[in-house]
Design an enzyme around this catalytic site. Structure first.
Site, PDB file in Angstrom:
ATOM      1  N   ASP A 105       0.776  -1.353  -0.058  1.00 51.36           N
ATOM      2  CA  ASP A 105      -0.125  -0.073   0.093  1.00 51.36           C
ATOM      3  C   ASP A 105       1.007   1.211   0.060  1.00 51.36           C
ATOM      4  OD1 ASP A 105      -2.727   1.187   0.282  1.00 51.36           O
ATOM      5  OD2 ASP A 105      -2.105   1.744   2.172  1.00 51.36           O
ATOM      6  N   GLU A 155       1.854  -0.471  -4.880  1.00 45.34           N
ATOM      7  CA  GLU A 155       0.914   0.670  -5.247  1.00 45.34           C
ATOM      8  C   GLU A 155       1.446   1.887  -5.226  1.00 45.34           C
ATOM      9  OE1 GLU A 155      -3.255   2.881  -3.938  1.00 45.34           O
ATOM     10  OE2 GLU A 155      -1.475   2.583  -2.675  1.00 45.34           O
TER      11      GLU A 155
HETATM   12  C1  NOJ Z   1      -4.500   2.890  -1.175  1.00 41.72           C
HETATM   13  C2  NOJ Z   1      -5.593   2.099  -0.687  1.00 41.72           C
HETATM   14  O1  NOJ Z   1      -5.800   1.396  -1.995  1.00 41.72           O
HETATM   15  C3  NOJ Z   1      -6.836   2.711  -0.474  1.00 41.72           C
HETATM   16  O2  NOJ Z   1      -8.121   2.063  -0.280  1.00 41.72           O
HETATM   17  C4  NOJ Z   1      -6.447   3.305   0.961  1.00 41.72           C
HETATM   18  O3  NOJ Z   1      -7.565   4.313   1.339  1.00 41.72           O
HETATM   19  C5  NOJ Z   1      -4.935   4.088   0.970  1.00 41.72           C
HETATM   20  N1  NOJ Z   1      -4.144   3.385   0.361  1.00 41.72           N
HETATM   21  C6  NOJ Z   1      -4.516   4.364   2.530  1.00 41.72           C
HETATM   22  O4  NOJ Z   1      -4.012   3.368   2.896  1.00 41.72           O
END
Ligand code: NOJ
Length: 558
Positions: free
Chosen positions: A224, A280
């Site tokens: 993440d 991500e």
């Molecule tokens: C990216 C995640 O995909 C999202 O859903 C989340 O709100 C944020 N990161 C914070 O962790």
């Protein structure tokens, strides 16, 4: 100890050679656990629900699943606020459930990736609770970013950083005794304090968390906000304008973040059978993305340029070319993705009603024909639309709440899946369950898994057929792509390419029919096409796959 997965189509126990670099062409299915399947009737999806429906994923033909966070959490951001990284939230089950799920998935040949959230914890994590009870300057506070406020009385946030979800990225906390009040940093909600990755304890803790899940047998991690962990010393103000592409933002995509990924790669490589990590990382250019994919860093990164693309052949061709050439520099192939739990579902992004559905089906064939790995978000295979009419009272996304209702947020792409039946909850939970955590549209019966399974023309059966065929095209230089259509063709809506392994794909995104030469065996189309000898006429919003014999590959012309 868990048996390693045998990819579908291979005999259990067959040699591991075929699994080398399994991820480079893998199709990975994203399970948004809250909304996949509810086994205990509390209205929230869980690990046993997923376990019970692994057969759906095996029949679909994917190689792996990535499960969104299921850890202990107060759920201010749907589990991206982790209070205990080594346990399961009771709403999703238990650690024992996870072990059973993993074992069953592996027995079906499905690999399992879990989410890891290293940029922040929950404000209810034991570390943060301890930090709040400890004085400024303490070791407990040094695991996060605590800072005095600006102004004479320290009543203003330390800098101008904004939370991604709206409002300042700092919240002031009372001093535990009579000491000064400090502020803490949270790039997301106040319930998600950012960790201080300059602190060696944070590194050690996360390496231990990785090992905890790797020891259980997981096949990898989705990381993440993999681009946010490092903050500039002194917390300088953010400069207005687009995110810089040279690593100079004070908190996004800073060069030192790569040190963390290199260390994690060491951990992953110390385990057998290619455990992987996918980043991500919303970064401004393919060049910046490629840095996360250097041979000593992460295996994959989500391709958000593709995710954001409109229904435009010219635009998509540019993105496909940029990604293929930009990532070849680090000797890797792109990932492709059309939807996830943070964006409007692509069926609705690409158009209204039946137009959106036709385009979504054509987009699936295009994506699954591209060289590299593809991510499918749960419900893509059913052609689910975005739910735009959720009652305000049902909305749960912190974006909705933090914007005081000004921004609708992400609930519309997170509505629980329909499995069978003609009325909500469509088999999402057992009979007599509590209503699903978000209401499903009453008209989703035709989109349910059971209804689509018995309809040969359904989106589900299109995905099944495409994924089954795709398995035959994983050789020959990983399906190197050659364009058979020109950029002028793209301007009128046509994309047409062949691959070195014999798969050919044409897609018409324009408003008029396109006729292309399709020698060889036609394999699949998402809609009615007209065939005349070796030509196929594609109506708008239609994609076709066919097999080109090796000898013909250089001869194909549009
Ligand atoms: C990216 C995640 O995909 C999202 O859903 C989340 O709100 C944020 N990161 C914070 O962790």
């Amino acid at each position: 100890m868990d048996a390693r997965p045998t990819p579908p189509g291979r005999t259990p126990g067959a040699p591991a050679a075929a699994t080398v670099d399994w991820w480079r062409s893998a199709v990975i299915y994203q399970v948004y656990i809250r909304s996949f399947k509810d086994s205990d009737g509390d209205g929230i999806g869980d690990l046993q629900g997923l376990r019970a429906e692994l057969g759906h994923l095996a029949a679909l033909g994917v190689d792996a699943v990535w499960i969104n966070p299921f850890y202990t959490s107060p759920m201010v951001d749907a589990g991206y606020d982790v209070a205990d990284h080594r346990d399961v939230d009771p709403s999703h089950g238990t650690l024992a459930d996870f072990k059973e799920l993993l074992s069953d998935a592996h027995a079906l040949g499905l690999r399992v990736l879990v989410d890891i959230v290293p940029n922040h914890t929950s404000s209810q994590h034991a570390w943060f609770t301890e930090a709040l009870q400890s004085p400024p300057g303490s070791a407990a506070r040094a695991r996060y970013h605590f800072h005095p406020g600006a102004g004479d009385d320290g009543a203003h946030p330390p800098n101008n950083w904004r939370s991604v979800f709206g409002g300042p990225a700092w919240t002031r906390v009372p001093a535990p005794d009579s000491g000064p009040h400090e502020w803490y940093l949270h790039l997301f909600t106040p319930g998600q304090p950012d960790l201080n990755w300059e602190n060696p304890q944070v590194h050690a803790e996360f390496e231990d968390i990785l090992r905890f899940w790797l020891d259980l047998g997981v096949d990898g991690f989705r990381i993440d906000v993999a681009n946010a962990m490092i903050k500039a010393p002194g917390y300088p103000d953010m400069v207005d304008g687009p995110d810089p592409d040279d690593g100079s933002s004070p908190c996004w995509d800073r060069d030192d973040v790569h040190r963390i990924h290199q260390a994690w790669r060491h951990v992953l490589d110390s385990y057998p059978d290619q455990r992987i990590a996918v980043a991500e990382a919303w970064v401004p250019t393919v060049e910046r993305l490629a840095r996360y994919l250097r041979p000593d860093e992460l295996h994959q990164a989500f391709n958000f340029d593709y995710l954001k693309a409109d229904w435009s052949a010219a635009g998509l061709r540019r993105i496909i070319d940029d990604c293929l050439t930009g990532l070849a520099v680090v000797d890797t192939l792109p990932t492709w993705v059309l939807s996830n739990h943070d964006v409007v579902r692509h069926r609705s992004r690409f158009g209204d009603g039946e137009t959106g559905l036709r385009r979504a089906r054509a987009a699936a064939l295009l994506m699954l024909a591209l060289p590299g790995s593809a991510y499918i978000y749960q419900g893509d295979e059913l052609g689910l639309p975005e739910v735009t009419d959720l009652p305000d009272a049902a909305r749960q996304d912190p974006i909705w709440h933090h914007s005081a209702g000004a921004v609708r947020g992400r609930d519309g792409c997170r509505v629980p899946l329909p499995w069978y039946g003609d009325a909500p909850p469509f088999g999402f939970g057992p009979p007599d369950s509590t209503s699903p955590w978000l209401p499903q549209p009453a008209a989703w019966g035709d989109l349910a898994v059971a209804a689509q399974s018995i309809d040969p023309g359904s989106t589900l059966n299109l995905y099944r057929a495409a994924l089954q065929l795709r398995r035959n095209y994983r050789g020959a230089r990983e399906g190197r792509l050659t364009w058979r259509s020109s950029t002028d063709d793209a301007a009128s809506g046509l994309l047409f390419f062949t691959r070195s392994d014999g798969l050919a794909c044409a897609v018409n995104m324009g408003s008029a029919p396109h006729s292309v030469v399709t020698p060889g065996r036609r394999l699949l189309a998402n809609g009615a096409v007209t065939e005349d000898a070796d030509r196929t006429v594609l109506p708008p919003d239609t994609a076709v796959w066919w097999h080109v014999d090796i000898a013909d590959r250089e001869e194909v012309v549009g």
